[in-house]
Write an enzyme that holds these catalytic residues in place. Sequence first.
Site, PDB file in Angstrom:
ATOM      1  N   SER A 131       0.816  -1.214   0.000  1.00  0.00           N
ATOM      2  CA  SER A 131       0.000   0.000   0.000  1.00  0.00           C
ATOM      3  C   SER A 131       0.845   1.257   0.000  1.00  0.00           C
ATOM      4  CB  SER A 131      -0.904  -0.009   1.239  1.00  0.00           C
ATOM      5  OG  SER A 131      -1.526   1.239   1.432  1.00  0.00           O
ATOM      6  N   GLU A 133       0.194   3.640   1.748  1.00  0.00           N
ATOM      7  CA  GLU A 133       0.235   4.102   3.136  1.00  0.00           C
ATOM      8  C   GLU A 133       1.579   3.819   3.788  1.00  0.00           C
ATOM      9  OE1 GLU A 133      -1.837   5.826   5.103  1.00  0.00           O
ATOM     10  OE2 GLU A 133      -3.316   6.137   3.520  1.00  0.00           O
ATOM     11  N   TYR A 154      -2.027   0.511  10.255  1.00  0.00           N
ATOM     12  CA  TYR A 154      -2.229  -0.156   8.973  1.00  0.00           C
ATOM     13  C   TYR A 154      -0.971  -0.039   8.109  1.00  0.00           C
ATOM     14  CZ  TYR A 154      -3.858  -0.836   4.172  1.00  0.00           C
ATOM     15  OH  TYR A 154      -3.993  -1.256   2.871  1.00  0.00           O
TER      16      TYR A 154
END
Length: 344
Positions: A131, A133, A154
């Site tokens: 990801s 992120e 996360y």
Amino acid sequence: MAKRALITGITGQDGSYLAELLLGKGYEVHGIIRRASTFNTRRIDHLYVDPHDPQARLFTHYGELNDSARLANLIERLQPDEIYHLAAQSHVRVSFDEPEYTSETTGLGTIRLLEAIRQIGLDCRFYQASSSEMFGSSPPPQNELTPLHPRSPYGTAKMFAYWSTRNYREAYGIYAVNGILFNHESPRRGETFVTRKITRAVARIAAGLDEQLWLGSVDSIRDWGYAPEYVEGMWRMLQQDEPDDYVLATGCGYSVRDFLAMAFDRVGLDWERYVRFDDRYLRPTEVDVMIGDASKAAAALGWDPKVRAPELARLMVDADIEVLKSESPVWIDRPDRAVWSQPR
């Protein structure tokens, strides 16, 4: 003989589009789903045929990412040619409330799959859904060489999974790749994710069913693409001669404020009249700007996304309007706005 693929998270947005793609390419597709007291397969129900039909090519199996024995048993029994690991606790804001669960599923779930492949000695190709992120506070544009600095549980769990995938590739020779995907959306996006939350609210406000939409920060900038194009990129990664890691992104940044304006404009409304701020939606640590550089994927995979945020907002609003239409009220078009009336 048809290739066999195993998809974790097949009932999610990406899993459903990937299943469609692979079935269209002649694959036999197996998906792992969580056992629940309610049906959770609505995104793939249209793909099912009678499992006893000799033409059936989609099969689902119950499994959990915290059950290593079950995962290993499934992998050994199915002997997939390709494994696409998409399952995770994937909501960034929720990860602050559920950090241990997020780490258990999003992080350790990847290790359990990789270790099963290693112990079985299975010759397969493994895709890890990494990801954007993971980049967190690293400045844009972000690519495969950008330092990782996650700003959420996360993000840190995805970073663990990312490095685990690289380690198993380097240590054991497993064909394992990381797809570092920036935000990708669609009408199948979960309703708690900001883009779908916005487009669903726009449809309901236009219909006169709601009057307000509550959001956190509207200044964050994201690189939003279209999920069906991104699952095509996943598949292309596993068709290369050698495993590698790739960023998928459009290279265009839009703020949440921009997305609001585009979505409300689709129904002729001014978003500022309806959107309200709620600090409960703020994260303890925010990521301000994410814009990806997918030049490596373009050169190596021939991957070229076409849909940008403006078109994405339009098609998602239109889809949510169609959902409301199908739920029984009668749709009436007026020049100034769209309204609903209940059948008498």
